[in-house]
Scaffold this motif. Structure first.
Motif, PDB file in Angstrom:
ATOM      1  N   ILE A   5      38.724  32.690  43.645  1.00 12.87           N
ATOM      2  CA  ILE A   5      38.361  34.103  43.816  1.00 12.87           C
ATOM      3  C   ILE A   5      37.326  34.446  42.745  1.00 12.87           C
ATOM      4  O   ILE A   5      37.559  34.208  41.552  1.00 12.87           O
ATOM      5  CB  ILE A   5      39.592  35.032  43.672  1.00 12.87           C
ATOM      6  CG1 ILE A   5      40.649  34.687  44.728  1.00 12.87           C
ATOM      7  CG2 ILE A   5      39.182  36.491  43.825  1.00 12.87           C
ATOM      8  CD1 ILE A   5      41.951  35.435  44.561  1.00 12.87           C
ATOM      9  N   LEU A   6      36.198  34.951  43.176  1.00 14.86           N
ATOM     10  CA  LEU A   6      35.124  35.314  42.247  1.00 14.86           C
ATOM     11  C   LEU A   6      34.815  36.798  42.410  1.00 14.86           C
ATOM     12  O   LEU A   6      34.793  37.312  43.530  1.00 14.86           O
ATOM     13  CB  LEU A   6      33.860  34.505  42.529  1.00 14.86           C
ATOM     14  CG  LEU A   6      33.976  32.971  42.559  1.00 14.86           C
ATOM     15  CD1 LEU A   6      32.661  32.355  42.989  1.00 14.86           C
ATOM     16  CD2 LEU A   6      34.373  32.430  41.188  1.00 14.86           C
ATOM     17  N   VAL A   7      34.599  37.466  41.293  1.00 16.19           N
ATOM     18  CA  VAL A   7      34.120  38.849  41.333  1.00 16.19           C
ATOM     19  C   VAL A   7      32.740  38.846  40.687  1.00 16.19           C
ATOM     20  O   VAL A   7      32.590  38.465  39.521  1.00 16.19           O
ATOM     21  CB  VAL A   7      35.082  39.806  40.581  1.00 16.19           C
ATOM     22  CG1 VAL A   7      34.493  41.215  40.546  1.00 16.19           C
ATOM     23  CG2 VAL A   7      36.439  39.827  41.256  1.00 16.19           C
ATOM     24  N   ASN A   8      31.755  39.223  41.453  1.00 10.61           N
ATOM     25  CA  ASN A   8      30.353  39.151  41.021  1.00 10.61           C
ATOM     26  C   ASN A   8      30.009  37.741  40.516  1.00 10.61           C
ATOM     27  O   ASN A   8      29.426  37.571  39.439  1.00 10.61           O
ATOM     28  CB  ASN A   8      30.049  40.195  39.947  1.00 10.61           C
ATOM     29  CG  ASN A   8      30.209  41.595  40.484  1.00 10.61           C
ATOM     30  OD1 ASN A   8      29.923  41.854  41.651  1.00 10.61           O
ATOM     31  ND2 ASN A   8      30.688  42.497  39.646  1.00 10.61           N
ATOM     32  N   ASP A   9      30.433  36.758  41.269  1.00 14.57           N
ATOM     33  CA  ASP A   9      30.172  35.335  40.983  1.00 14.57           C
ATOM     34  C   ASP A   9      30.825  34.826  39.695  1.00 14.57           C
ATOM     35  O   ASP A   9      30.445  33.771  39.190  1.00 14.57           O
ATOM     36  CB  ASP A   9      28.658  35.049  40.940  1.00 14.57           C
ATOM     37  CG  ASP A   9      28.029  35.132  42.321  1.00 14.57           C
ATOM     38  OD1 ASP A   9      28.769  34.890  43.299  1.00 14.57           O
ATOM     39  OD2 ASP A   9      26.848  35.459  42.423  1.00 14.57           O
ATOM     40  N   ALA A  10      31.752  35.559  39.157  1.00 11.52           N
ATOM     41  CA  ALA A  10      32.449  35.095  37.949  1.00 11.52           C
ATOM     42  C   ALA A  10      33.933  34.920  38.269  1.00 11.52           C
ATOM     43  O   ALA A  10      34.522  35.744  38.991  1.00 11.52           O
ATOM     44  CB  ALA A  10      32.276  36.113  36.823  1.00 11.52           C
ATOM     45  N   ALA A  11      34.524  33.850  37.748  1.00 11.42           N
ATOM     46  CA  ALA A  11      35.946  33.589  37.992  1.00 11.42           C
ATOM     47  C   ALA A  11      36.792  34.699  37.373  1.00 11.42           C
ATOM     48  O   ALA A  11      36.436  35.245  36.325  1.00 11.42           O
ATOM     49  CB  ALA A  11      36.333  32.246  37.391  1.00 11.42           C
TER      50      ALA A  11
END
Lengths: 157, 250
Positions: A50-56
């Motif tokens: 799961i990534l939020v704004n491409d960050a883990a």
């Protein structure tokens, strides 16, 4: 999605389903959330991220992961190998599927407790497609028969 | 050996070319699955007014929420989604109702399809043209039973198929939650395999009219062919005319 489904967002790919509660990850309305469920090793393992704004992101509250029965071999007790350790799954009789609550993200290897992960039963594709193969063969033979008969009749005339 | 006339080959080639052009045309212009229209994603269809104006009719084949092995009703969703296994499915002939059974799929069984639609105008009427769903189903829109075909429950199961149009309005917030509980104990196909058409009432009425006209044209053409071939068979006793009559008459 969360608003409509009572505060739980559900993502599903390749039969594997993740249910993420509203408070499980931190995000804003404008954030871009990526959920990936990728099969690896011939469907004997799934990589879940799961990534939020491409960050883990860290999972604050456990999410539920569902695996249908068909994911597991017939023999042995279905389990998951996560980060080197084996974890048993809860069986939901109503859904005929296995589930697990976890905050771990990464590779989930599907195993049967008594057997190794790479001993998944081989699917008999030939047997399954027997009618298709027989049908095509009959059609080809029938077609050839009529074409040959047509030209033989022409020759005899 | 006699030489096969080249006209035979040319005729075959022309027939193959004509069929290819027809199939390409149908694939491009009469294809539910390649239509450039917004589809549902993860069980949620969000339509804007502009999108609905551009495509007043679409076929909903993508990403239905599917609960295998369960005949759910709106009551099961009263406290949010039920805590049971679900997946997202695209509607196609390869779908099976019981996707969770041991090492194999089966057409027999039951399941529940759900689709949430966020529509632009809460005061307008929308329509859904329901194709054949195998083999018995109950359809609810926003918690209200709008259609029932056959009998779902295993002890009193009764199959029934048919095309129906359902007309409904979304709630005040523009939401329409479509729930279809399906059971099949009798047919080779099970569940939703054809995508239903969804759109404005006018657009769907037009689609139904066109389909009816096409069906009538085909039936009429077959009837004429059957009559002509029957006449030829009776008149000149040509056996091919009899075979053509047999194939055209059903």
């Amino acid at each position: 999605m969360m608003e409509q489904s009572g505060g739980v967002a559900k993502f599903s790919k390749n039969g594997v389903t993740i249910a993420i509660a509203q408070n499980a990850i931190s995000f804003e309305d404008t954030d871009w959330i990526t959920v990936s469920i990728v099969p690896v090793k011939d469907d004997t393992a799934y990589d879940i991220r799961i990534l939020v704004n491409d960050a883990a992101v860290d999972i604050k509250n456990p999410m539920t992961i569902w695996f249908p029965e068909t994911c597991f071999p017939d023999s042995g007790t279905p389990a998951l190998e996560i980060d080197g350790s084996v974890q048993l799954l809860e069986y939901d009789e109503d859904s005929c599927a296995y589930r697990m609550k976890t905050t771990f993200l990464g590779t989930f290897s599907l195993i049967a407790e008594d057997t190794a992960a790479d001993e998944m039963p081989e699917k008999s594709y030939w047997l399954r497609n027997l009618f298709l193969i027989l049908g095509i063969s009959l059609a080809v033979i029938g077609g050839l028969f009529f074409i040959i008969r047509y030209f033989r009749r022409k020759d005899n005339r | 050996m006699k030489k096969v006339p080249y006209r035979l080959y040319v005729g075959m080639l022309l027939a193959a070319a004509a069929a290819s052009i027809l199939f390409c045309f149908l694939y491009r212009y009469n294809n539910k699955y390649t239509q450039q229209a917004v589809q549902a994603i993860d069980g949620l269809l969000v339509l804007s007014e502009e999108e609905l104006e551009e495509n007043p009719c679409r076929f909903l084949w993508n990403d239905w929420i599917y609960y295998p092995g369960a005949l759910l009703t709106p009551d099961d969703f009263a406290q949010g989604d039920p805590d049971r296994y679900m997946t997202y499915v695209d509607l196609s002939a390869s779908n099976r109702l019981e996707i969770h059974q041991n090492q194999g799929n089966t057409n027999y069984g039951c399941g529940t399809y759900v689709l949430r639609c966020k529509l632009p105008d809460s005061s307008s009427c929308y329509a859904m043209d329901m194709p054949e769903i195998f083999s018995a189903y109950d359809m609810y829109v926003n918690g209200t039973l709008v259609m029932s075909m056959g009998e779902l429950q295993p002890d009193s199961y009764q199959d029934a198929t048919g095309n129906r149009m359902v007309i409904f309005s979304p709630d005040e917030s523009g939401m329409a939650i479509i729930l279809i509980a399906v059971s099949n104990q009798s047919y080779i196909y099970g569940g939703m395999i054809y995508p239903p058409a969804f759109g404005t009432l006018e657009a769907l009425s037009d689609v139904r009219e066109i389909r009816l006209m096409l069906c009538l044209c085909i039936i009429f053409a077959l009837l004429i062919s059957a009559v002509i071939s029957l006449y030829l068979w009776l008149r000149i006793r040509h056996i091919n005319a009899f075979f053509f009559f047999c194939s055209a008459s059903p």
